[in-house]
Scaffold this motif. Structure first.
Motif, PDB file in Angstrom:
ATOM      1  N   MET A   1       0.829  -1.200   0.000  1.00  0.00           N
ATOM      2  CA  MET A   1       0.000   0.000   0.000  1.00  0.00           C
ATOM      3  C   MET A   1       0.859   1.244   0.000  1.00  0.00           C
ATOM      4  SD  MET A   1      -3.220  -0.972   2.294  1.00  0.00           S
ATOM      5  CE  MET A   1      -2.197  -1.361   3.704  1.00  0.00           C
ATOM      6  N   ALA A   2       1.992   1.170   0.728  1.00  0.00           N
ATOM      7  CA  ALA A   2       2.915   2.314   0.680  1.00  0.00           C
ATOM      8  C   ALA A   2       3.439   2.479  -0.734  1.00  0.00           C
ATOM      9  CB  ALA A   2       4.069   2.086   1.657  1.00  0.00           C
ATOM     10  N   THR A   3       3.649   1.353  -1.410  1.00  0.00           N
ATOM     11  CA  THR A   3       4.113   1.408  -2.798  1.00  0.00           C
ATOM     12  C   THR A   3       3.065   2.066  -3.683  1.00  0.00           C
ATOM     13  OG1 THR A   3       5.473  -0.541  -2.471  1.00  0.00           O
ATOM     14  CG2 THR A   3       4.867  -0.041  -4.742  1.00  0.00           C
ATOM     15  N   ALA A   4       1.799   1.678  -3.505  1.00  0.00           N
ATOM     16  CA  ALA A   4       0.714   2.275  -4.310  1.00  0.00           C
ATOM     17  C   ALA A   4       0.643   3.775  -4.064  1.00  0.00           C
ATOM     18  CB  ALA A   4      -0.615   1.614  -3.962  1.00  0.00           C
ATOM     19  N   LEU A   5       0.808   4.162  -2.808  1.00  0.00           N
ATOM     20  CA  LEU A   5       0.756   5.585  -2.473  1.00  0.00           C
ATOM     21  C   LEU A   5       1.859   6.353  -3.208  1.00  0.00           C
ATOM     22  CD1 LEU A   5      -0.455   7.797  -0.555  1.00  0.00           C
ATOM     23  CD2 LEU A   5       1.357   7.195   1.057  1.00  0.00           C
ATOM     24  N   LYS A   6       3.073   5.797  -3.141  1.00  0.00           N
ATOM     25  CA  LYS A   6       4.208   6.490  -3.749  1.00  0.00           C
ATOM     26  C   LYS A   6       4.147   6.449  -5.275  1.00  0.00           C
ATOM     27  CE  LYS A   6       6.108   7.948  -0.034  1.00  0.00           C
ATOM     28  NZ  LYS A   6       7.513   8.239   0.129  1.00  0.00           N
ATOM     29  N   LEU A   7       3.633   5.330  -5.824  1.00  0.00           N
ATOM     30  CA  LEU A   7       3.483   5.244  -7.282  1.00  0.00           C
ATOM     31  C   LEU A   7       2.499   6.293  -7.780  1.00  0.00           C
ATOM     32  CD1 LEU A   7       3.293   1.423  -8.112  1.00  0.00           C
ATOM     33  CD2 LEU A   7       4.856   3.099  -9.123  1.00  0.00           C
ATOM     34  N   GLY A   8       1.419   6.445  -7.032  1.00  0.00           N
ATOM     35  CA  GLY A   8       0.398   7.425  -7.420  1.00  0.00           C
ATOM     36  C   GLY A   8       0.963   8.830  -7.450  1.00  0.00           C
ATOM     37  N   ARG A   9       1.907   9.102  -6.551  1.00  0.00           N
ATOM     38  CA  ARG A   9       2.507  10.447  -6.526  1.00  0.00           C
ATOM     39  C   ARG A   9       3.507  10.611  -7.661  1.00  0.00           C
ATOM     40  NH1 ARG A   9       3.392  11.014  -0.012  1.00  0.00           N
ATOM     41  NH2 ARG A   9       1.196  11.173   0.486  1.00  0.00           N
ATOM     42  N   LYS A  10       4.261   9.543  -7.953  1.00  0.00           N
ATOM     43  CA  LYS A  10       5.296   9.634  -8.986  1.00  0.00           C
ATOM     44  C   LYS A  10       4.711   9.569 -10.396  1.00  0.00           C
ATOM     45  CE  LYS A  10       9.220   8.501  -7.326  1.00  0.00           C
ATOM     46  NZ  LYS A  10      10.321   9.381  -7.172  1.00  0.00           N
ATOM     47  N   LEU A  11       3.637   8.776 -10.542  1.00  0.00           N
ATOM     48  CA  LEU A  11       3.029   8.608 -11.868  1.00  0.00           C
ATOM     49  C   LEU A  11       1.545   8.982 -11.762  1.00  0.00           C
ATOM     50  CD1 LEU A  11       4.538   5.060 -12.670  1.00  0.00           C
ATOM     51  CD2 LEU A  11       5.279   7.217 -13.664  1.00  0.00           C
ATOM     52  N   PRO A  12       1.262  10.281 -11.620  1.00  0.00           N
ATOM     53  CA  PRO A  12      -0.130  10.679 -11.343  1.00  0.00           C
ATOM     54  C   PRO A  12      -1.116  10.320 -12.457  1.00  0.00           C
ATOM     55  CG  PRO A  12       1.314  12.613 -11.596  1.00  0.00           C
ATOM     56  CD  PRO A  12       2.188  11.422 -11.635  1.00  0.00           C
ATOM     57  N   ALA A  13      -0.596  10.098 -13.660  1.00  0.00           N
ATOM     58  CA  ALA A  13      -1.522   9.772 -14.773  1.00  0.00           C
ATOM     59  C   ALA A  13      -1.850   8.274 -14.804  1.00  0.00           C
ATOM     60  CB  ALA A  13      -0.911  10.206 -16.092  1.00  0.00           C
ATOM     61  N   ALA A  14      -1.105   7.484 -14.058  1.00  0.00           N
ATOM     62  CA  ALA A  14      -1.306   6.029 -14.125  1.00  0.00           C
ATOM     63  C   ALA A  14      -2.524   5.616 -13.289  1.00  0.00           C
ATOM     64  CB  ALA A  14      -0.057   5.324 -13.600  1.00  0.00           C
ATOM     65  N   GLY A  15      -3.261   4.620 -13.761  1.00  0.00           N
ATOM     66  CA  GLY A  15      -4.351   4.054 -12.963  1.00  0.00           C
ATOM     67  C   GLY A  15      -3.751   2.961 -12.086  1.00  0.00           C
TER      68      GLY A  15
ATOM     69  N   GLY B   1      -6.631   5.509   2.977  1.00  0.00           N
ATOM     70  CA  GLY B   1      -7.395   6.744   2.747  1.00  0.00           C
ATOM     71  C   GLY B   1      -6.708   7.613   1.715  1.00  0.00           C
ATOM     72  N   LYS B   2      -5.393   7.701   1.815  1.00  0.00           N
ATOM     73  CA  LYS B   2      -4.642   8.564   0.881  1.00  0.00           C
ATOM     74  C   LYS B   2      -4.617   7.957  -0.521  1.00  0.00           C
ATOM     75  CE  LYS B   2      -1.779  11.095   4.061  1.00  0.00           C
ATOM     76  NZ  LYS B   2      -2.290  12.407   3.632  1.00  0.00           N
ATOM     77  N   ILE B   3      -4.487   6.637  -0.589  1.00  0.00           N
ATOM     78  CA  ILE B   3      -4.467   5.976  -1.907  1.00  0.00           C
ATOM     79  C   ILE B   3      -5.784   6.285  -2.625  1.00  0.00           C
ATOM     80  CG2 ILE B   3      -4.493   3.747  -3.103  1.00  0.00           C
ATOM     81  CD1 ILE B   3      -2.794   2.599  -0.851  1.00  0.00           C
ATOM     82  N   ARG B   4      -6.884   6.115  -1.887  1.00  0.00           N
ATOM     83  CA  ARG B   4      -8.205   6.347  -2.511  1.00  0.00           C
ATOM     84  C   ARG B   4      -8.366   7.815  -2.879  1.00  0.00           C
ATOM     85  NH1 ARG B   4     -10.985   1.802   1.070  1.00  0.00           N
ATOM     86  NH2 ARG B   4     -10.973   0.179  -0.529  1.00  0.00           N
ATOM     87  N   ALA B   5      -7.882   8.698  -1.988  1.00  0.00           N
ATOM     88  CA  ALA B   5      -8.026  10.135  -2.260  1.00  0.00           C
ATOM     89  C   ALA B   5      -7.266  10.550  -3.506  1.00  0.00           C
ATOM     90  CB  ALA B   5      -7.543  10.936  -1.052  1.00  0.00           C
ATOM     91  N   GLN B   6      -6.187   9.826  -3.829  1.00  0.00           N
ATOM     92  CA  GLN B   6      -5.451  10.213  -5.043  1.00  0.00           C
ATOM     93  C   GLN B   6      -6.001   9.515  -6.290  1.00  0.00           C
ATOM     94  OE1 GLN B   6      -1.359   9.443  -3.962  1.00  0.00           O
ATOM     95  NE2 GLN B   6      -1.411   7.327  -4.615  1.00  0.00           N
ATOM     96  N   GLY B   7      -7.132   8.823  -6.124  1.00  0.00           N
ATOM     97  CA  GLY B   7      -7.825   8.263  -7.292  1.00  0.00           C
ATOM     98  C   GLY B   7      -7.462   6.829  -7.618  1.00  0.00           C
TER      99      GLY B   7
END
Ligand SMILES: Cc1cc2nc3c(=O)[nH]c(=O)nc-3n(C[C@H](O)[C@H](O)[C@H](O)COP(=O)(O)OP(=O)(O)OC[C@H]3O[C@@H](n4cnc5c(N)ncnc54)[C@H](O)[C@@H]3O)c2cc1C
Length: 386
Positions: A1-15, A144-150
Motif C-alpha cells: 500500500m505504501a508502494t501504491a501511495l508512492k506510485l500514485g505520486r510519482k506517476l499521477p496519470a497512471a491508474g 485513505g490517501k491511496i483512494r483520495a489520489q484516485g
C-alpha cells in the motif's frame, strides 16, 4: 500500500489498483508485528535495510504526525546480559554510527538502572530514535490517501493467475480480471508464489517463521518502562525476544522465531498441507535445519515451554516470573531463504521488463514501508519510461 501511495505520486496519470486477497487490508504481517519504529541500528552499513530504515523511520514518524496516527519516540535499551556480549554490543554501536544514528549512549550498570530500574545485564546501548506506533492506523491512513489520489483498493481479490499480454498483464482474481501494464508484487508471505504466477522460478523461497508473544499482567507492567532488547545473534535476522510497550497501553514480551507449518499459521496447531509440502520439498530448508539444528530445536522447545520463554526474558529483567506472563498474540514472518539454506538478510527487489517482485521485506519493513514504497516507485517509473 505504501508502494501504491508512492506510485500514485510519482506517476499521477497512471491508474493504480491494489489487489488484496483478504476482506480488508493489513491482515497479515503489517498488523501482526511488534509495533516498533526501528531506526537502523542492526543492519549492515550500505545495505538496503540500513539505508531505508534510517530514512524510513523519519518519514514514518512525520507521516504519523501529519495523519494523527498514535506513536511515540520513547527510545530503547539494547542490553549485554554478561561480559561475553559486550564486544557484540560495541559492534552494534559501531554499525549504528556507520548508519548515521546520532545520540546513542553507552550505559554502565548504574546508568542503565536510571533508564530502566529493573533491567539486568552489565552494559547497555541507549538508542533514542526508536519508538512505538499503531501500524493498523498507519494502514488505514495510507488506504485513505491511496483512494483520495484516485487509485483503487480492491479487497477479496486473491490473485490466482497472471497472464502476460503483448503489453502488460491480466491478473485473474477472485473479484474478476484486472488488466495492467505493470505489476508490482508485494505479496508478503506469498510473494514467491505470486512471482511464480508471473513466470519466475522460485529459487529463493518464503519460509514462515512464527513469532509468539506473551503479555505482562497489568500489575507487573511497571517492571519495564519502554523497550528492552537483547544483543541479537548476527547469524539471524531476528532480534531475540524483547520487551515492548504498546502504544495503546500494555506490555508485550516476544517474539520468538519458530518454523511454522502454515504461512498464515498464527497458532501452534495451525497446519496447511500445501505450505508444509512446499517447505519440506525445498532443499534450502533441509540445509538450513542441518546448519542450525540447535537453534531450531531450542526455539521449538521455548515455544512449548513457558518456563524457557520466561528464562529468556529473565536475562533482560531478572524479576519477571512465569505467573507475570499471559499468552499473547502471534505474527508470521515472511522470511526468504536461498537454495543453500541461508536466510536472506537484506530487502530483495527483483526487476523485470514490466514487473517488480518484492521477494524479501522482513523487519524493519513496516517502519521503512514509505521509504521502500518510494524506492520501488522510482524503479517502476524508470521501467515504465524505458
Ligand atoms: C512477529 C513480527 C514482528 C515484527 N515487528 C516489526 C516491528 O516492530 N517493526 C517493523 O518495522 N517491522 C516489523 N515486522 C516486519 C513487518 O511487519 C513486515 O516487514 C511488513 O509488515 C511487511 O509488509 P508487506 O506489505 O510486505 O507484507 P504483508 O503485511 O504481509 O502484506 C502482504 C499482503 O499481500 C496479500 N496477498 C498475499 N498473496 C496475495 C494474492 N495472491 N492476491 C492478493 N493479495 C495477496 C496478503 O493478504 C497481505 O495483505 C515484524 C513482523 C513480524 C511477523
Amino acid at each position: 500500500m505504501a508502494t501504491a501511495l508512492k506510485l500514485g505520486r510519482k506517476l499521477p496519470a497512471a491508474g493504480i489498483t491494489v489487489l488484496e486477497k483478504e476482506d480488508a487490508v493489513g491482515r497479515h504481517q503489517s498488523t501482526h508485528n511488534s509495533g516498533v519504529l526501528h531506526c537502523g541500528l542492526y543492519y549492515k552499513p550500505g545495505s538496503a535495510k540500513a539505508r531505508l530504515a534510517v530514512s524510513g523511520v523519519q518519514e514514518m514518524t512525520a507521516f504519523c504526525q501529519e495523519n494523527n496516527v498514535p506513536h511515540e519516540i520513547c527510545g530503547k535499551l539494547v542490553v549485554a546480559v554478561d561480559e561475553s556480549e559486550v564486544p557484540r554490543l560495541r559492534d552494534l554501536q559501531e554499525r549504528g554510527t556507520k548508519n548515521g544514528l546520532q545520540g546513542m549512549r553507552w550505559l554502565h550498570r548504574e546508568q542503565m538502572l536510571e533508564v530502566e530500574p529493573h533491567v539486568g545485564g552489565v552494559a547497555a546501548l541507549a538508542v533514542p530514535q526508536e519508538g512505538i506506533v499503531d501500524y493498523g492506523k498507519v494502514c488505514e491512513a495510507v488506504v485513505g490517501k491511496i483512494r483520495a489520489q484516485g487509485s483503487r483498493v480492491v479487497t477479496s481479490a486473491k490473485v490466482t493467475a497472471l497472464k502476460p499480454r503483448e503489453r502488460g498483464w491480466v491478473a485473474e482474481t477472485a473479484a474478476g480480471d484486472f488488466e495492467g501494464d505493470y505489476i508490482v508484487n508485494c505479496g508478503g508471505l506469498h510473494s514467491d508464489r505470486v512471482s511464480e504466477l508471473a513466470g519466475e522460478k522460485r529459487e529463493v523461497r518464503i519460509v514462515p517463521f512464527r513469532g509468539e508473544y506473551y503479555k505482562l499482567k497489568a500489575e507487573r507492567q511497571s517492571l519495564v518502562r519502554n523497550l528492552i532488547y537483547p544483543v541479537p545473534d548476527p547469524q539471524f535476522p531476528f532480534l531475540g525476544v524483547h520487551f515492548t510497550r504498546l502504544i495503546h497501553g500494555g506490555m508485550e514480551a516476544g517474539p520468538n522465531a519458530v518454523l511454522a507449518f502454515a504461512r498464515e499459521g498464527y497458532r501452534k496447531t495451525d497446519l496447511n498441507i500445501a505450505d508444509l509440502f512446499d517447505a519440506i520439498s525445498f532443499s534450502g530448508l533441509w540445509r538450513f535445519l542441518n546448519k542450525h539444528k540447535r537453534m531450531c530445536w531450542d526455539e521449538l522447545c521455548r515455544s512449548f515451554s513457558k518456563n524457557l520463554f520466561c528464562q529468556s526474558l529473565q536475562r533482560l529483567v531478572p524479576d519477571i516470573r512465569m505467573e507475570d506472563l499471559e499468552t499473547g498474540g502471534a505474527g508470521v514472518r515472511a522470511q526468504a531463504m536461498s537454495p543453500v539454506g541461508d536466510l536472506v538478510h537484506d530487502f530483495c527487489f527483483v526487476e523485470r521488463r514490466n514487473a517488480l517482485h518484492v521477494l524479501n521485506a522482513p523487519s524493519p519493513a513496516a517502519t521503512a514501508s514509505l521509504a521502500i514504497g518510494e524506492e520501488i516507485a522510482t524503479m517502476v517509473s524508470k521501467g515504465v519510461q524505458a
